[in-house]
Enzyme design. Structure first.
Site, PDB file in Angstrom:
ATOM      1  N   GLY A 109       0.858  -1.170   0.000  1.00  0.00           N
ATOM      2  CA  GLY A 109       0.000   0.000   0.000  1.00  0.00           C
ATOM      3  C   GLY A 109       0.890   1.214   0.000  1.00  0.00           C
ATOM      4  O   GLY A 109       2.048   1.133  -0.381  1.00  0.00           O
ATOM      5  N   SER A 110       0.365   2.341   0.427  1.00  0.00           N
ATOM      6  CA  SER A 110       1.211   3.534   0.505  1.00  0.00           C
ATOM      7  C   SER A 110       0.361   4.751   0.833  1.00  0.00           C
ATOM      8  O   SER A 110      -0.847   4.771   0.599  1.00  0.00           O
ATOM      9  CB  SER A 110       1.938   3.830  -0.815  1.00  0.00           C
ATOM     10  OG  SER A 110       2.764   2.768  -1.206  1.00  0.00           O
TER      11      SER A 110
END
Length: 806
Positions: free
Chosen positions: A253-254
């Site tokens: 993710g981020s």
């Protein structure tokens, strides 16, 4: 001394400034004669200046030599992880580790070594990557990228020949071998198809036609019933697809935010990038600076095995990526020839599937030979993981289309970013190269511009096409998840082409969601819709993501935070650093007070538990007391109670950042989650108000290192997905989460103002000085001051200069 002159001087006299560690060749390189070096690789060299925390600043005269220095330096830090990945992409895991072992998941979703090998050997036997390398740019990789890959392989091999391996993970292992440019390209291919064919490896390699006898019986029964036998239930498949493609369930993710100059102290842009990637295995980041004087000067992080900087900055622009919601695959439901389950009908005419027979050597056993079946749309697949079975019956089968299986341009995109002088150049690179498979791009520049774009290589599934061509299964899965299931029996249901697309069957740049020069642009793995809550993006096709649907708590918390920062204004890099480690838990802000009030009715004889939740400061710092109890409660509650039943006030698309809200404590699920969490901690001997860091940590060389941050369901920006081990004292390792962080701005000088942090450190070798040094920094919420300009590199107290040669 001027930068270019200084670097040229280093290249000319570097051998007088440095030495290369000389030692006996590694035993693992004993069979290097199987893959001879190309004569043109023997003269390659680079100068590497190491500064604090083992960060290499690599200088070379051209792309092949830069690749050489990068491959050498990556091998020095990550030889075992890299070598393991090359075993994977060459389809040799079963040979070395056994058929039933499990890969680390970094290069595909394969559950067993055997299925991984069957897939990657199939790619190898078909010459897929060789064909991509032969494809002229822009559809294929550029000459510069091919030179980088060639040099990277030579640098890796040179390190292997000149050094002993000390990492116990592969010391004296016979599977650590020299590599070729083709091996590097195969690894890049694996990364490109992670979201497509990589998701379906088990289903691709297991797909076999029904036996002839049972096929006849099944077809007769199906005809009698008036329906296709064993067709997946649409509603169940839609729910499974939604779960499979949910960002909250991913191991990557981020977060990223770019601020426009109108919000900053000096009118220049700011960027905070916070990718959430695995802490172990082949999808780790690795830091470096790459310089070709007068051509390229970029600093940042590379995915292991790549020859370029994937996420980074230069003196004018900075960028980061977040995993996007665009679905990079689609399915075609095939109508099979009643006389032959390996033939399918297209406009009434039968078309024979193509057989790929693959043989895999197996340690301690006979080789395994299997057949894969391919169609005009891609491979036949019998499932996308165990959650979404796609049975091959006598009347129907499913083929997987992955446009990134013809895309080896991702690294060219990053190379273009490294040369960019503005966010406009970033956007121009994306439009020209069209190489990013599964990420968004967020960027800022020294002139004060901000940029968000979801520029992905996606199958050209328009809503109109899905409406016209979806099978009954697709009519359920497409709205729910973006996974289209099209009628493969009709040529009028092919994907078509956009005139501005670099390859057929994908969207062109004009269809991509883009937001430029907003006060802030932010993404936390939700769709493009709320990139800026005041300027929502709409008008894109469903395959890109949703519009007007509930956002994750991490998105909601992130938008709240960065919108408040933008409104405050006069932002600096220090503000970005504070945001990264604010460690606010939005779920706690929204629900802890209600949970504490309801607690006495659930636990009338346990006031300690209620006090711990009520007194918790709503953060997940290492010294936060009560955070662990709330975390364990919230995981159980959010995992067992449907979203619509968690809150009293439902979601409203008119107020998407603040809704839903007000915890519903009346359900049995609330009481059970709270009771179970308290019992769990007590059984593990963990005090209910223990500081988080005492029970959320990693162990490196026998030392405990406390880790802050919190899980996806808590909505924490500084995401940490730790591994629960009650017998070991709580969370004793991190599976994935905050990885390479960069906070970047500019002050009008020649050097960017940048702070970086690699949470798990440069090396996975426990004998390296850089095995856990940045992990200790991460624990203490301290940063590395980037040394980008030449004078800063040469002033490093840790400076070590090495000239490496082939």
């Amino acid at each position: 001394m001027h930068l270019r002159t200084r670097l040229k001087h280093l290249l000319l006299v570097g051998s007088a400034l440095a030495t290369v560690t000389a030692s006996l060749p590694a035993a693992a390189a004993a069979d290097s004669g199987d893959r001879p070096h190309r004569p043109s690789d023997r003269g390659l060299s680079a100068v590497i200046r190491y500064t604090e925390y083992g960060i290499p600043h690599i200088v070379a005269k051209d792309y092949a030599n830069l690749g050489f220095g990068t491959g050498w330096a990556q091998a020095a830090d990550q030889i075992c992880t890299l070598a393991d990945g090359f075993v994977t992409v060459n389809g040799e895991r079963s040979r070395h580790f056994g058929a039933d072992g499990a890969p680390d998941g970094s290069l595909s979703s394969a559950a067993r070594n055997l299925s991984s090998d069957l897939y990657f050997r199939g790619v190898r036997d078909a010459g897929t990557v060789e064909e991509l390398l032969r494809t002229p740019a822009p559809a294929g990789p550029s000459r510069q990228l091919k030179e980088l890959m060639r040099g990277w392989a030579a640098g890796y091999n040179a390190w292997l020949k000149q050094n002993r391996i000390t990492d116990p993970a592969c010391k004296d292992a016979d599977w650590v071998r020299p590599v070729t440019q083709l091996d590097v390209a195969r690894r890049g291919f694996a990364v490109s198809v992670l979201g497509g064919q990589g998701r379906g490896v088990d289903g691709i390699t297991a797909a076999q036609p029904p036996a002839a006898a049972s096929a006849t019986a099944t077809a007769t029964a199906a005809a009698t019933a008036g329906k296709t036998a064993a067709t997946p239930d649409p509603d169940q498949a839609a729910a499974a697809a939604r779960e499979l493609f949910a960002a909250g369930n991913a191991d990557m993710g981020s977060n990223a935010v770019a601020f426009h100059g109108g919000t900053t102290a000096n009118g220049r842009g700011l960027l905070l990038g916070n990718p959430h990637y695995p802490w172990q295995g082949g999808r780790r980041f690795w830091q470096s600076q790459q310089t070709i004087p007068g051509e390229l000067n970029v600093s940042g992080a590379s995915l292991l095995g790549t020859a370029i900087v994937n996420i980074g900055f230069n003196d004018k622009v900075a960028w980061s990526h977040t995993v996007a919601t665009g679905v990079t695959l689609n399915l075609h439901q095939l109508t099979l020839d009643p006389a032959d389950p390996t033939a399918y009908l297209v406009d009434g005419a039968p078309e024979k599937m193509t057989k790929r027979t693959v043989t895999v050597p197996v340690k301690g056993g006979e080789p395994v030979t299997r057949t894969q079946w391919w169609t005009r749309y891609g491979p036949v697949v019998t499932g996308l993981g165990p959650q979404l079975p796609l049975p091959w019956t006598a009347t129907a089968a499913f083929a997987l289309n992955d446009p990134n299986a013809t895309n080896l341009r991702g690294s060219d995109t990053a190379l273009g970013f490294g040369k960019a002088r503005s966010t406009q150049d970033v956007l121009d690179t994306l439009r020209r190269v069209q190489g990013l498979p599964w990420v968004n791009t967020i960027a800022a520049d020294a002139a004060g511009h901000s940029l968000f774009t979801q520029s992905q290589v996606l199958p050209r599934i328009t809503d109109e096409l899905a409406q016209r061509c979806s099978t009954p299964l697709g009519r359920a899965t497409y709205p729910a998840s973006g996974v289209a299931v099209l009628d493969g029996s009709r040529t009028d249901c092919t994907l078509g082409s956009d005139p501005d697309a670099v390859q057929p069957g994908v969207f062109g740049p004009s269809k991509m969601p883009v937001l430029r020069d907003a006060p802030y642009v932010e993404n936390s793995n939700d769709s493009a819709w709320l990139t800026n809550a005041d300027r929502p993006l709409t008008g894109y096709e469903r395959v890109f993501g949703t519009i007007g649907t509930p956002r994750s708590l991490r998105t909601r918390g992130g938008v709240e935070d960065v919108a408040a920062m933008a409104a405050k204004g006069r932002l600096t890099v220090a503000d970005l650093q504070r945001q990264q480690f604010a460690n606010r838990a939005p779920a706690g802000d929204m629900a802890a007070a209600d949970a504490a009030r309801a607690c006495p009715a659930v636990l009338p004889d346990d006031p300690e538990a209620c006090r711990a939740i009520g007194a918790w400061d709503r953060t997940v710092n290492t010294d936060s007391r009560g955070a662990l109890l709330f975390d364990r409660f919230w995981r159980k509650f959010a995992g067992s109670v449907p979203l619509a039943q968690q809150w009293k006030v439902p979601f409203s698309a008119a107020d998407p950042v603040r809704t839903p809200h007000t915890l519903d404590t009346s359900s049995a699920g609330f009481a059970k989650a709270l009771t179970d969490a308290v019992a769990e901690l007590r059984a593990a001997g963990i005090p209910l108000d223990a500081p988080l860091g005492a029970h959320q940590f990693v162990v490196r060389n026998g030392a405990r290192i406390p880790v802050s941050g919190g899980t996806e369901s808590l909505g924490v920006w500084n995401k940490t997905e730790p591994v629960w081990n009650a017998a070991g004292g709580g969370y004793t390792e991190v599976a994935h989460g905050t990885s390479h962080v960069q906070a970047v701005g500019w002050d009008g000088g020649r050097c960017p103002v940048a702070r970086t942090l690699l949470s798990y450190s440069q090396s996975s070798n426990p004998n390296s000085a850089h095995y856990s040094d940045q992990t200790a920094l991460y624990s203490g919420e301290r940063w590395v001051t980037s040394r980008f300009c030449e004078r800063d590199i040469m002033r490093s107290p840790a400076l070590r200069v090495v000239r490496v040669r082939g």
